[in-house]
Design an enzyme around this catalytic site. Structure first.
Site, mmCIF file in Angstrom:
data_model
loop_
_atom_site.group_PDB
_atom_site.id
_atom_site.type_symbol
_atom_site.label_atom_id
_atom_site.label_comp_id
_atom_site.label_asym_id
_atom_site.label_seq_id
_atom_site.Cartn_x
_atom_site.Cartn_y
_atom_site.Cartn_z
ATOM 1 N N ASP A 13 0.810 -1.221 0.000
ATOM 2 C CA ASP A 13 0.000 0.000 0.000
ATOM 3 C C ASP A 13 0.846 1.276 0.000
ATOM 4 O O ASP A 13 0.453 2.294 0.560
ATOM 5 C CB ASP A 13 -0.974 0.021 1.201
ATOM 6 C CG ASP A 13 -1.757 -1.267 1.316
ATOM 7 O OD1 ASP A 13 -2.260 -1.717 0.280
ATOM 8 O OD2 ASP A 13 -1.858 -1.827 2.430
ATOM 9 N N LYS A 16 2.125 2.029 -5.210
ATOM 10 C CA LYS A 16 2.736 1.492 -6.436
ATOM 11 C C LYS A 16 1.822 1.700 -7.648
ATOM 12 O O LYS A 16 2.294 1.964 -8.738
ATOM 13 C CB LYS A 16 3.023 -0.010 -6.276
ATOM 14 C CG LYS A 16 4.079 -0.304 -5.217
ATOM 15 C CD LYS A 16 4.313 -1.789 -5.071
ATOM 16 C CE LYS A 16 3.134 -2.534 -4.469
ATOM 17 N NZ LYS A 16 2.797 -2.167 -3.081
ATOM 18 N N GLY A 40 -4.345 -4.273 -4.198
ATOM 19 C CA GLY A 40 -5.370 -3.296 -4.568
ATOM 20 C C GLY A 40 -4.638 -2.054 -5.022
ATOM 21 O O GLY A 40 -4.123 -1.315 -4.199
ATOM 22 N N HIS A 41 -4.529 -1.860 -6.333
ATOM 23 C CA HIS A 41 -3.777 -0.705 -6.837
ATOM 24 C C HIS A 41 -4.754 0.370 -7.296
ATOM 25 O O HIS A 41 -5.572 0.146 -8.182
ATOM 26 C CB HIS A 41 -2.827 -1.158 -7.957
ATOM 27 C CG HIS A 41 -1.712 -2.038 -7.442
ATOM 28 N ND1 HIS A 41 -0.825 -2.693 -8.252
ATOM 29 C CD2 HIS A 41 -1.346 -2.337 -6.174
ATOM 30 C CE1 HIS A 41 0.036 -3.371 -7.499
ATOM 31 N NE2 HIS A 41 -0.266 -3.175 -6.235
ATOM 32 N N GLN A 226 2.169 -5.990 -3.137
ATOM 33 C CA GLN A 226 2.509 -6.064 -1.699
ATOM 34 C C GLN A 226 3.843 -5.340 -1.448
ATOM 35 O O GLN A 226 4.226 -4.519 -2.252
ATOM 36 C CB GLN A 226 2.550 -7.504 -1.188
ATOM 37 C CG GLN A 226 1.204 -8.216 -1.157
ATOM 38 C CD GLN A 226 0.782 -8.762 -2.494
ATOM 39 O OE1 GLN A 226 1.545 -9.413 -3.174
ATOM 40 N NE2 GLN A 226 -0.442 -8.496 -2.881
#
Ligand code: IMP
Length: 431
Positions: A13, A16, A40-41, A226
């Site tokens: 988080d 990225k 989750g991007h 991650q």
């Protein structure tokens, strides 16, 4: 060869997704090489938010080819729904924009069910997984029982593989975890439908595609998911994910050699967050922790869980720089720290009365360490509208300089908000 790896230097988080989206404007290819829909991007373009879990974060750029590599555990329902949402939003109009490796591991409903059942059985000892089936899917790959993306296009053998897999999985689900089994026929039928819908994105040899791109001088970004501290081998085991999240994984997960890599960019948030259980030396409880969570909107993009928050930890960052070989840093969410009178930065730990500057590798030690802080002056101004480094208030510039000096690594990019335009470049990406 012009390959750049983008890797998370903390507990995930870090931002990225935004960085990859911004960098992709200059890239020909973006390759996701590990993890799955646990990631989750979040991308924000002209105020419109797109959250991606599996599709690489370069997808908003129509001329960039996005590749899902062999190292990814591919939740086929999730990728299908992401593709439909992107298409409905007028994106991903050409199938050439997305290629999925035949060698990627397929993640199915029973992996998710097993993940949930295991976490429940662990009770207070739980890892706090995202519940996306990541561990069970990687276990299948390691024990050579996985269904691969390419298998979806071989109906006969797919059925046999599924039958074999369900024999074991249903035994575990029913007899060990006392939960419902998964039925073969509906799953098989659904997989054939999915294969039909995903056929246009199939890539038999993604490694060759990436190799040819690199060889011909195309710009390739490798998108990590991650963060370093969640690495299966080098993170805070067992409170980690089930893939290798460090830069070496980019080579393995996409099938290229290390000599293709020109730069390794470590993405670092200006403070620290963690989701799930496990040690977090600079964690802040109370009002201060809550304030950073609120101002940084620190809630999981995948699970919605509140993230734990704390000050920047340079001991952990130096460790990340070492194990990834990070050559350059991107400092994210600096705007979130505006309005603090003073900002603490962890420069060492106290472990059993001794000062240590190297991250202890035993998780038990990391639980016991106490952070040693250096206090820097904060700034009041809202910096989210600033568009060049020189225009930042002096204490913010001092903060950036202090970090770069302490970890002896150049900071090339600073982010002051989620939008593309809120990106301050110190050095160009591809040189
Ligand atoms: P899993 O990857 O779902 O098995 O979860 C294992 C650990 O990694 C848990 O602590 C999760 O919260 C954490 N984790 C997994 N993916 C992410 C991510 O993308 N960002 C932050 N934490 C993650």
């Amino acid at each position: 060869m012009p390959g750049i790896i983008v890797v998370g230097s903390q507990w995930g988080d870090e931002g990225k997704g935004k960085v990859i989206d911004v960098f992709s404007a200059q890239a020909d290819f973006v390759v996701r090489y590990q993890g799955g829909a646990n990631a989750g991007h979040t991308l924000v373009v002209n105020g419109v938010k797109t959250v991606l879990h599996l599709v690489p974060s370069g997808i908003l750029h129509p001329k960039t080819t996005c590749i899902i590599g062999a190292g990814v555990v591919l939740d086929v329902e999730e990728v299908l729904s992401e593709i439909s949402s992107l298409r409905a939003a007028g994106l991903l109009q050409a199938p050439e924009q997305l290629k999925i490796s035949d060698s990627a591991t397929v993640l199915l409903s029973y992996h998710r069910l097993l993940d949930a059942a295991r976490e429940q059985a662990l009770g207070h000892e739980k890892i706090g997984t995202t519940g996306r089936g990541i561990g069970p899917a990687y276990e299948d790959r390691a024990s050579r029982k996985a269904i691969l993306f390419g298998d979806l296009f071989e109906p006969e053998s797919l059925r046999t593989k599924l039958e074999q897999s369900l024999k074991e999985k249903n035994f575990l689900l029913e007899r060990y975890y006392d939960t419902k089994p998964v039925e073969l026929e509906p799953l098989y039928k659904r997989l054939l439908e999915i294969a039909d819908q995903l056929a246009a994105f199939r890539c038999k040899d993604a490694s060759l595609l990436v190799h040819k791109a690199l060889k011909s001088g195309k710009k390739v970004l490798f998108e990590g998911a991650q963060g370093t501290m969640l690495d299966l081998l080098h993170g805070t085991y067992p409170f980690v994910t089930s893939s290798s999240t460090i830069s070496g994984s980019a080579c393995i997960g996409s099938g290229i050699g290390p000599n293709a890599v020109q730069k390794i960019i470590g993405i670092t948030k200006a403070y620290t967050t963690r989701v799930g259980s496990g040690p977090f030396p600079t964690e802040l409880g109370g009002d201060l922790g809550e304030r950073i969570r609120r101002e940084g909107a620190e809630f999981g993009a995948t699970t919605g869980r509140p993230r734990r928050t704390g000050w920047l930890d340079l001991v952990a960052l130096k460790y990340a720089i070492r194990v990834n070989g990070i050559t350059n840093l991107a400092l994210m969410k600096l705007d979130v720290l505006s309005g603090h009178e003073r900002i603490d930065v962890c420069v060492a730990y106290k472990l059993d009365g001794q000062e240590v500057k190297d991250l202890p590798t035993a998780t038990g030690d990391l639980v016991r360490v106490e952070p040693v802080y250096k206090t820097l002056q904060g700034w009041n101004d809202d910096i989210s509208q600033v568009r060049s480094i020189q225009d930042l208030p002096q204490p913010a510039r001092d903060y950036i300089q202090f970090i770069g000096n302490e970890v002896a690594t150049p900071i090339d990019v600073v982010s002051v908000g989620p939008g593309r335009e809120q990106t301050l470049w110190i050095k160009p990406l591809f040189t």
